[in-house]
Scaffold this motif. Structure first.
Motif, PDB file in Angstrom:
ATOM      1  N   UNK A   1      29.909  53.088  36.145  1.00 50.71           N
ATOM      2  CA  UNK A   1      29.999  52.313  37.385  1.00 50.71           C
ATOM      3  C   UNK A   1      30.172  50.828  37.134  1.00 50.71           C
ATOM      4  N   UNK A   2      29.461  50.317  36.156  1.00 52.16           N
ATOM      5  CA  UNK A   2      29.577  48.883  35.821  1.00 52.16           C
ATOM      6  C   UNK A   2      30.983  48.574  35.306  1.00 52.16           C
ATOM      7  N   UNK A   3      31.509  49.437  34.433  1.00 48.25           N
ATOM      8  CA  UNK A   3      32.860  49.207  33.893  1.00 48.25           C
ATOM      9  C   UNK A   3      33.905  49.331  35.006  1.00 48.25           C
ATOM     10  N   UNK A   4      33.736  50.310  35.893  1.00 50.10           N
ATOM     11  CA  UNK A   4      34.677  50.474  37.009  1.00 50.10           C
ATOM     12  C   UNK A   4      34.625  49.266  37.942  1.00 50.10           C
ATOM     13  N   UNK A   5      33.440  48.752  38.201  1.00 49.90           N
ATOM     14  CA  UNK A   5      33.312  47.563  39.053  1.00 49.90           C
ATOM     15  C   UNK A   5      33.988  46.357  38.407  1.00 49.90           C
ATOM     16  N   UNK A   6      33.825  46.214  37.101  1.00 46.35           N
ATOM     17  CA  UNK A   6      34.488  45.115  36.395  1.00 46.35           C
ATOM     18  C   UNK A   6      36.005  45.255  36.465  1.00 46.35           C
ATOM     19  N   UNK A   7      36.497  46.494  36.380  1.00 45.56           N
ATOM     20  CA  UNK A   7      37.940  46.722  36.486  1.00 45.56           C
ATOM     21  C   UNK A   7      38.454  46.356  37.875  1.00 45.56           C
ATOM     22  N   UNK A   8      37.692  46.682  38.898  1.00 42.69           N
ATOM     23  CA  UNK A   8      38.089  46.344  40.274  1.00 42.69           C
ATOM     24  C   UNK A   8      38.121  44.823  40.455  1.00 42.69           C
ATOM     25  N   UNK A   9      37.122  44.143  39.943  1.00 39.91           N
ATOM     26  CA  UNK A   9      37.081  42.680  40.062  1.00 39.91           C
ATOM     27  C   UNK A   9      38.266  42.058  39.339  1.00 39.91           C
ATOM     28  N   UNK A  10      38.578  42.559  38.143  1.00 43.09           N
ATOM     29  CA  UNK A  10      39.717  42.032  37.392  1.00 43.09           C
ATOM     30  C   UNK A  10      41.033  42.298  38.120  1.00 43.09           C
ATOM     31  N   UNK A  11      41.159  43.484  38.703  1.00 43.53           N
ATOM     32  CA  UNK A  11      42.381  43.811  39.440  1.00 43.53           C
ATOM     33  C   UNK A  11      42.535  42.926  40.672  1.00 43.53           C
ATOM     34  N   UNK A  12      41.450  42.703  41.386  1.00 41.72           N
ATOM     35  CA  UNK A  12      41.521  41.833  42.570  1.00 41.72           C
ATOM     36  C   UNK A  12      41.829  40.391  42.186  1.00 41.72           C
ATOM     37  N   UNK A  13      41.262  39.937  41.087  1.00 41.52           N
ATOM     38  CA  UNK A  13      41.558  38.581  40.627  1.00 41.52           C
ATOM     39  C   UNK A  13      43.025  38.460  40.229  1.00 41.52           C
ATOM     40  N   UNK A  14      43.558  39.471  39.576  1.00 42.64           N
ATOM     41  CA  UNK A  14      44.971  39.455  39.205  1.00 42.64           C
ATOM     42  C   UNK A  14      45.874  39.496  40.412  1.00 42.64           C
ATOM     43  N   UNK A  15      45.491  40.293  41.395  1.00 39.25           N
ATOM     44  CA  UNK A  15      46.284  40.386  42.631  1.00 39.25           C
ATOM     45  C   UNK A  15      46.277  39.050  43.373  1.00 39.25           C
ATOM     46  N   UNK A  16      45.117  38.412  43.432  1.00 39.83           N
ATOM     47  CA  UNK A  16      45.005  37.126  44.114  1.00 39.83           C
ATOM     48  C   UNK A  16      45.815  36.056  43.361  1.00 39.83           C
ATOM     49  N   UNK A  17      45.752  36.079  42.067  1.00 39.86           N
ATOM     50  CA  UNK A  17      46.500  35.097  41.277  1.00 39.86           C
ATOM     51  C   UNK A  17      48.002  35.288  41.443  1.00 39.86           C
ATOM     52  N   UNK A  18      48.431  36.541  41.513  1.00 37.49           N
ATOM     53  CA  UNK A  18      49.859  36.835  41.683  1.00 37.49           C
ATOM     54  C   UNK A  18      50.325  36.418  43.072  1.00 37.49           C
ATOM     55  N   UNK A  19      49.455  36.552  44.056  1.00 35.33           N
ATOM     56  CA  UNK A  19      49.816  36.188  45.439  1.00 35.33           C
ATOM     57  C   UNK A  19      50.009  34.679  45.586  1.00 35.33           C
ATOM     58  N   UNK A  20      49.307  33.888  44.786  1.00 39.00           N
ATOM     59  CA  UNK A  20      49.419  32.433  44.873  1.00 39.00           C
ATOM     60  C   UNK A  20      50.667  31.897  44.176  1.00 39.00           C
ATOM     61  N   UNK A  21      51.330  32.703  43.406  1.00 39.03           N
ATOM     62  CA  UNK A  21      52.530  32.243  42.699  1.00 39.03           C
ATOM     63  C   UNK A  21      53.731  32.306  43.527  1.00 39.03           C
TER      64      UNK A  21
END
Length: 74
Positions: free
Chosen positions: A54-74
Motif C-alpha cells: 500500500x505504501x509503495x502504491x501510494x508513492x506511485x500514485x503521488x509520483x504519477x500525479x506529480x508527473x501529470x501536473x508537471x506535464x500540464x504546466x508545459x
C-alpha cells in the motif's frame, strides 16, 4: 569512419548506467523485503506485506500525479 567510431562509443558508454539502474532496482526490492520482514515482527506476515504494498502504491500514485501536473504546466 570517425563518426561511426564516436557513435559506437556513445552507445556502449551507457551500459554502466543501465547496470547501475538494474542494481538500484534490486537494492530497492531488497529494502522493501527488509521492511516487510521488520514489520512482520509486530504484525502477521500477510498484513505486513499488504501494508508495504500500500505504501509503495501510494508513492506511485503521488509520483504519477506529480508527473501529470508537471506535464500540464508545459
Amino acid at each position: 569512419m570517425a563518426v561511426r567510431h564516436s557513435a559506437r562509443e556513445e552507445m556502449t558508454g551507457g551500459r554502466p548506467f543501465v547496470a547501475a539502474d538494474v542494481l538500484g532496482l534490486f537494492a530497492a526490492q531488497a529494502l522493501l523485503a527488509t521492511c516487510t520482514a521488520a514489520l512482520a515482527l509486530v504484525l502477521p506476515v500477510s498484513t505486513a506485506a499488504l501494508a508495504i504494498t500500500g505504501v509503495v502504491a501510494a508513492a506511485a500514485v503521488v509520483a504519477a500525479l506529480a508527473g501529470k501536473q508537471r506535464k500540464a504546466h508545459r
